[in-house]
Design a protein around this motif. Structure first.
Motif, PDB file in Angstrom:
ATOM      1  N   HIS A   1     -57.789  26.165   9.049  1.00 46.42           N
ATOM      2  CA  HIS A   1     -58.974  26.823   9.608  1.00 46.42           C
ATOM      3  C   HIS A   1     -58.587  27.779  10.741  1.00 46.42           C
ATOM      4  N   GLN A   2     -57.724  27.338  11.640  1.00 48.91           N
ATOM      5  CA  GLN A   2     -57.291  28.183  12.748  1.00 48.91           C
ATOM      6  C   GLN A   2     -56.534  29.404  12.245  1.00 48.91           C
TER       7      GLN A   2
ATOM      8  N   LEU B   1     -59.054  31.758  10.751  1.00 51.19           N
ATOM      9  CA  LEU B   1     -59.839  32.329  11.841  1.00 51.19           C
ATOM     10  C   LEU B   1     -59.091  33.488  12.516  1.00 51.19           C
TER      11      LEU B   1
ATOM     12  N   HIS C   1     -60.507  37.360  12.601  1.00 47.21           N
ATOM     13  CA  HIS C   1     -60.783  38.064  13.861  1.00 47.21           C
ATOM     14  C   HIS C   1     -59.919  39.315  14.016  1.00 47.21           C
TER      15      HIS C   1
ATOM     16  N   GLU D   1     -67.369  33.778   5.395  1.00 49.65           N
ATOM     17  CA  GLU D   1     -67.759  32.379   5.295  1.00 49.65           C
ATOM     18  C   GLU D   1     -66.601  31.625   4.652  1.00 49.65           C
TER      19      GLU D   1
ATOM     20  N   SER E   1     -67.287  22.476  10.906  1.00 47.39           N
ATOM     21  CA  SER E   1     -68.560  23.183  10.725  1.00 47.39           C
ATOM     22  C   SER E   1     -69.398  23.184  11.998  1.00 47.39           C
TER      23      SER E   1
ATOM     24  N   LYS F   1     -68.072  23.354  15.005  1.00 48.05           N
ATOM     25  CA  LYS F   1     -67.417  24.308  15.909  1.00 48.05           C
ATOM     26  C   LYS F   1     -67.581  25.753  15.423  1.00 48.05           C
ATOM     27  N   ASP F   2     -67.650  25.907  14.115  1.00 51.91           N
ATOM     28  CA  ASP F   2     -67.683  27.246  13.516  1.00 51.91           C
ATOM     29  C   ASP F   2     -68.800  27.287  12.475  1.00 51.91           C
TER      30      ASP F   2
ATOM     31  N   ASN G   1     -69.567  29.474  10.465  1.00 50.12           N
ATOM     32  CA  ASN G   1     -69.144  30.111   9.218  1.00 50.12           C
ATOM     33  C   ASN G   1     -68.467  29.133   8.266  1.00 50.12           C
ATOM     34  N   VAL G   2     -68.177  27.932   8.747  1.00 42.41           N
ATOM     35  CA  VAL G   2     -67.575  26.905   7.898  1.00 42.41           C
ATOM     36  C   VAL G   2     -68.680  26.150   7.166  1.00 42.41           C
TER      37      VAL G   2
END
Length: 318
Positions: free
Chosen positions: A20-21, A24, A28, A35, A55, A57-58, A60-61
């Motif tokens: 995920h990181q 991300l 960015h 998504e 989800s 925290k973000d 878009n997840v």
């Protein structure tokens, strides 16, 4: 353009936060509107709890959880149904697919107007005997059979136009043949890109040598469906007629030969004592059965209902 990233997974708890990181960071850097849809295909290691945490925290997840393990094709099918992005990326959750490849895959769809772009793991970090060699053989057979000339059908890292994923039906174990399904649906501009492959960081592979055996069986299936799926009578009916006619002619020849012998005064054995007679009769019976199978195939094709192939337990952010 919006981007949807679809990630099917099974027991990948350790990989998910790092993946995920990584995604991300790429999103960015390139200022993408995106998504991320995780599909938990029946994990038993708290992968779903990890997805829920991500989800929160973000926003878009997004996540889909199956009641049990249904397979990668069903997971992709569920993800495709939910994807809203103009361009869709699929990738595995085990960190062997690099999110750094996403921008180039995105551009090949957005700028070069490909319908589908498949990744090619030219340099692999898998076991040579259990994966690399069988994979080469499998890909060769897939190219020859399907007419889609890709080097790596099994690569999970692919990019699609949204129009493609909404117009193909991924079922059974057909995820390997999505490019073939796309071609059969009329999407002919299919490209390939060499992508970086990385060694698995956490856990063990969920696929063994048996996936290539299943892959070859699926290859035969998709060849048949591509050629005769909409007209099974053309295959079964034609084969049935050929066998029936051969059996009928053989039976007639045997009887005619018997009659000629009798009129010539020769003593001959009974027709029913001739082994060829039973072979001919069997051929006629099998031919009739194949013909009936063709009719049944046509009836099933016209009356089938779209069955639910998987059960969704819960969803997040969808």
């Amino acid at each position: 353009m919006n981007l949807s990233i679809i990630i099917p997974l099974l027991n990948e708890k350790e990989s998910l936060p790092e993946l995920h990181q990584w995604i991300l960071k790429v999103m960015h850097e390139n200022n993408y509107s995106y998504e991320i849809i995780f599909i938990d295909d029946g994990s038993t290691d708290h992968s779903w709890e990890t997805i829920q945490e991500l989800s929160q925290k973000d926003a878009n997840v997004k996540g889909i959880k199956f009641f049990r393990n249904y397979g990668k094709s069903q997971a992709l099918h569920a993800g495709f149904a939910k994807a809203k992005g103009d361009i869709v990326i699929t990738m595995d959750a085990d960190l062997q697919d690099s999110p750094e490849e996403i921008p180039q895959l995105f551009n090949m769809i957005a700028q070069e107007n490909y319908d589908l772009v498949s990744g090619w793991k030219k340099k692999r970090y898998d076991h040579v005997v259990t994966k690399n060699l069988p994979s080469k053989l499998f890909n060769w057979a897939a190219r020859k059979t399907s007419g889609v000339y890709l080097n790596d059908f099994n690569c999970g890292l692919k990019a699609y136009k949204n129009l493609v994923i909404k117009n193909i039906e991924v079922s059974g174990e057909m995820h390997r043949y999505i490019p073939v399904l796309a071609k059969n649906a009329g999407f002919s501009k299919i490209g390939e890109k060499v992508v970086k492959h990385q060694a698995r960081k956490y856990g063990e592979s969920k696929f063994g040598i048996d996936r290539f055996i299943n892959g070859f069986l699926d290859l035969i299936t998709i060849w048949f469906i591509s050629k005769y799926g909409k007209r099974p009578m053309h295959f079964f009916g034609a084969l049935g007629v050929i066998m029936f006619v051969l059996g009928f002619l053989s039976t007639g020849f045997i009887i005619l030969f018997k009659m000629i012998k009798l009129y010539s005064g020769f003593h001959t054995i009974l027709v029913t004592q001739n082994p060829l007679f039973y072979i001919a009769i069997t051929s006629m019976i099998i031919g009739s059965q194949l013909f009936v199978a063709g009719f049944l195939g046509e009836i099933i094709l016209r009356t089938k209902n779209n069955e639910e192939r998987y059960k969704i337990a819960t969803e997040v952010n969808l």
